[in-house]
Scaffold this active site. Structure first.
Site, PDB file in Angstrom:
ATOM      1  N   ASP A 278       2.320 -12.039  -2.233  1.00 27.02           N
ATOM      2  CA  ASP A 278       1.301 -11.397  -1.400  1.00 27.02           C
ATOM      3  C   ASP A 278      -0.067 -11.797  -1.947  1.00 27.02           C
ATOM      4  OD1 ASP A 278       3.748 -10.111  -0.892  1.00 27.02           O
ATOM      5  OD2 ASP A 278       2.757  -8.232  -0.370  1.00 27.02           O
TER       6      ASP A 278
ATOM      7  N   LYS B  70      -0.061  -8.791   6.724  1.00 32.21           N
ATOM      8  CA  LYS B  70      -0.052  -7.414   6.229  1.00 32.21           C
ATOM      9  C   LYS B  70      -1.318  -6.707   6.685  1.00 32.21           C
ATOM     10  CE  LYS B  70       0.990  -6.295   2.057  1.00 32.21           C
ATOM     11  NZ  LYS B  70       1.034  -6.238   0.578  1.00 32.21           N
TER      12      LYS B  70
ATOM     13  N   LYS C 284       4.471  -7.195   7.499  1.00 34.71           N
ATOM     14  CA  LYS C 284       4.802  -6.246   6.441  1.00 34.71           C
ATOM     15  C   LYS C 284       3.767  -5.134   6.466  1.00 34.71           C
ATOM     16  CE  LYS C 284       4.970  -5.631   1.401  1.00 34.71           C
ATOM     17  NZ  LYS C 284       4.884  -6.275   0.068  1.00 34.71           N
TER      18      LYS C 284
END
Length: 230
Positions: free
Chosen positions: A100, A161, A190
């Site tokens: 990430d 995200k 996500k």
């Protein structure tokens, strides 16, 4: 096939949760316990700081559980692009299977769209594993949100995200749907940010997230039966 998330038993819901432990001063014993919890509950991934990726990879070897880490975080957008790419390559060498990354919000707001895109693309090229881009949607105006999503997709992001953490946003179905509606085939979403309960987790998955990142995974697992009784 549509999944009835509310009907899932704990062992069936766990693969949608990335078990997260990011912080200062985490000891080896604490991190080992965290990774072992990921195995015990069957979580999708153990999300850990870069300094603990090798330990995590060693413990998770052969389990099928993802080794996830984050960079340019929690002080998002503070790394150089070259440094970010180099760190990504090192994390993969140590065993990370997903990463990430923070984005350069300031560059986006300054109109440096090429720099914003290349910052992400450099990590994608260097890592060779799925990259999840933390877009920090609440910090952006409507046009900036659209641009950030487009540039992240152009850069090769595998996941979008909504935010990096609860300090930016409490993850909501609205934010997830916003990204799902704009993500082309092959790009997943996500959810992240102060995810602490069963109902919230279910609502995010029903909105289209394929996984959620949370440090409260065990709490969510332990409260499933109680939540279903209401």
């Amino acid at each position: 096939m549509t999944v009835d998330f509310r009907s899932l038993a704990p062992a069936e819901l766990a693969p949608y949760i990335q078990h997260t432990k990011i912080g200062t001063g985490i000891t080896r014993d604490e991190m080992t316990a965290h990774v072992q919890e990921a195995v015990q509950y069957g979580f999708n991934a153990a999300m850990v700081p870069g300094s603990w990726v090798k330990l995590t990879a060693d413990i998770l070897a052969g389990t099928g559980i993802e080794v996830a880490s984050a960079l340019d975080f929690p002080a998002v957008g503070c790394m150089t692009s070259a440094g970010k790419a180099a760190e990504a390559a090192e994390l993969v060498r140590l065993g990370a299977t997903q990463i990430d990354i923070g984005v350069q919000v300031g560059w986006l707001k300054s109109g440096d769209f090429d720099g914003f895109r290349e910052d992400i693309a450099g990590v994608v090229r260097a890592a060779g594993v799925p990259i999840k881009v933390m877009l920090e949607l609440p910090l952006l105006n409507d046009q900036e949100k659209e641009t950030a999503v487009e540039l992240a997709i152009e850069a090769g992001a595998r996941y979008l995200k909504n935010a990096s953490s609860g300090a930016v946003e409490t993850a909501s179905p609205a934010s997830v749907r916003y990204l799902v509606e704009r993500a082309p085939e092959g790009v997943l979403v996500k959810a992240s940010g102060a995810i602490t309960g069963y109902e919230q987790t279910i609502s995010l998955l029903e909105a289209g997230a394929v996984c959620v990142g949370t440090s409260a995974g065990i709490q969510i697992m332990q409260n499933i039966d109680g939540a279903k009784s209401y």
